[in-house]
Design an enzyme around this catalytic site. Structure first.
Site, PDB file in Angstrom:
ATOM      1  N   HIS A   1       3.053  -4.512   0.268  1.00  0.00           N
ATOM      2  CA  HIS A   1       4.186  -5.662  -0.267  1.00  0.00           C
ATOM      3  C   HIS A   1       5.778  -5.485  -0.034  1.00  0.00           C
ATOM      4  CE1 HIS A   1       0.564  -6.210  -2.811  1.00  0.00           C
ATOM      5  NE2 HIS A   1       0.734  -7.310  -3.419  1.00  0.00           N
TER       6      HIS A   1
ATOM      7  N   LYS B   1       8.679  -3.647  -5.336  1.00  0.00           N
ATOM      8  CA  LYS B   1       7.672  -3.953  -6.926  1.00  0.00           C
ATOM      9  C   LYS B   1       6.850  -2.410  -7.147  1.00  0.00           C
ATOM     10  CE  LYS B   1       2.480  -4.832  -6.442  1.00  0.00           C
ATOM     11  NZ  LYS B   1       1.814  -5.192  -7.614  1.00  0.00           N
TER      12      LYS B   1
END
Ligand SMILES: NC(=O)C1=CN([C@@H]2O[C@H](COP(=O)(O)OP(=O)(O)OC[C@H]3O[C@@H](n4cnc5c(N)ncnc54)[C@H](O)[C@@H]3O)[C@@H](O)[C@H]2O)C=CC1
Ligand SMILES: O=C(O)C1=N[C@H](C(=O)O)C[C@H](O)C1
EC number: 1.17.1.8
Length: 250
Positions: free
Chosen positions: A135, A139
């Site tokens: 990711h 995040k």
């Protein structure tokens, strides 16, 4: 026909801002509220919202859902951080508001839903299985909700089929080197500038490997699932966990 009255919570966030645009563009939906951090939830009832799309943070989601369910507002939830204890609290609130529906979708993209399904099908047939999620570095939670759910589904499928634990001769390892243990499945989290949301399920057997990979390249990948969720949740009371329940996947 009257339009479905939809609110977005987390409207200034990465996915929330995309959801605002998607709801505004949908002919059968009307965006009646777009709330950011610090805005009063009273705006939802003032605006007559029928569905709230919850895209905030694990720290905010429970208070928001308690308000929504308590006021009979259906919810479509993409926010992560779900535990058994949180789900039990949500079920209690829903028991007090039996007409209200809540969809929690670890991932709204069709490719990610299919990745989970394919992994579930394949998992009993391979000795080894590990999950790698990748990711963007902004995040806040790891591993991702999608990877956690994928590992849970894999573990369930292997337990049901009586598959032996994956072989692993490791006797010494640096903390974290073998990833997080989710129901016996190693889950590894990568955070890298340039990425959005990606996942690989690695499966291995004698003389062969299978990799199931999914890439979300833009937040637009999540929008059809959010819109479908908003349309379906109003006629689906109680808790639905996973967008697959609103899809005809056979
Ligand atoms: N299920 C899915 O398909 C997807 C889920 N997500 C999840 O959605 C959540 C949000 O992700 P991002 O947009 O990347 O994060 P973000 O940090 O860009 O956005 C979150 C927004 O929520 C706001 N916020 C915090 N508390 C609030 C409150 N009480 N009321 C209203 N707004 C509040 C923040 O100020 C921020 O603008 C995360 O949990 C993420 O994992 C993200 C993408 C896809
Ligand atoms: O934070 C994100 O970006 C995402 N969060 C969800 C998750 O934790 O699984 C869904 C997707 O991976 C994007």
């Amino acid at each position: 026909m009257s339009k479905l009255r939809v609110a977005v919570l987390g409207a200034k966030g990465r996915i929330g801002s995309e959801a605002v645009r998607a709801v505004e563009a949908a002919e059968d939906l009307e965006l009646v509220a777009a709330l950011g951090r610090g805005d009063s939830l009273q705006a939802l009832t003032d605006a007559g919202a029928q569905v709230a799309v919850e895209l905030t943070t694990p720290a905010s989601v429970m208070d928001n859902l308690e308000f929504c369910v308590g006021h009979g507002i259906h919810a479509v939830v993409g926010t992560t951080g779900w535990t058994d204890e949180r789900l039990a609290r949500l079920r209690e609130w829903l028991a007090g508001s039996p007409q209200t529906g809540v969809l929690i979708a670890p991932n709204f993209s069709i490719g990610a839903v299919l990745t989970m399904k394919f992994a579930q099908i394949a998992a009993p047939y391979f000795e080894s299985v590990e999950v790698v999620e990748l990711h963007h570095p902004n995040k806040v939670d790891a591993p991702s909700g999608t990877a956690t759910r994928t590992a849970q589904l894999i573990a369930e499928a292997r337990a049901k089929a009586g598959t032996a634990p994956a072989p692993d001769a490791t006797t010494t390892a640096l903390d974290g080197a073998r990833g997080a243990d989710v129901d016996g499945v190693p889950v590894h989290a990568v955070r890298l500038r340039g990425l959005l949301a990606h996942q690989e399920v690695l499966l291995g057997g004698e003389g062969e490997t299978l990799t199931v990979r999914h890439d979300s390249l833009h937040h637009s990948s999540f929008m059809p699932g959010i819109l479908l969720g908003a349309r379906r949740v109003v006629t689906t009371p109680g808790l639905t966990f996973g967008l697959e329940h609103f899809l005809d996947l056979g």
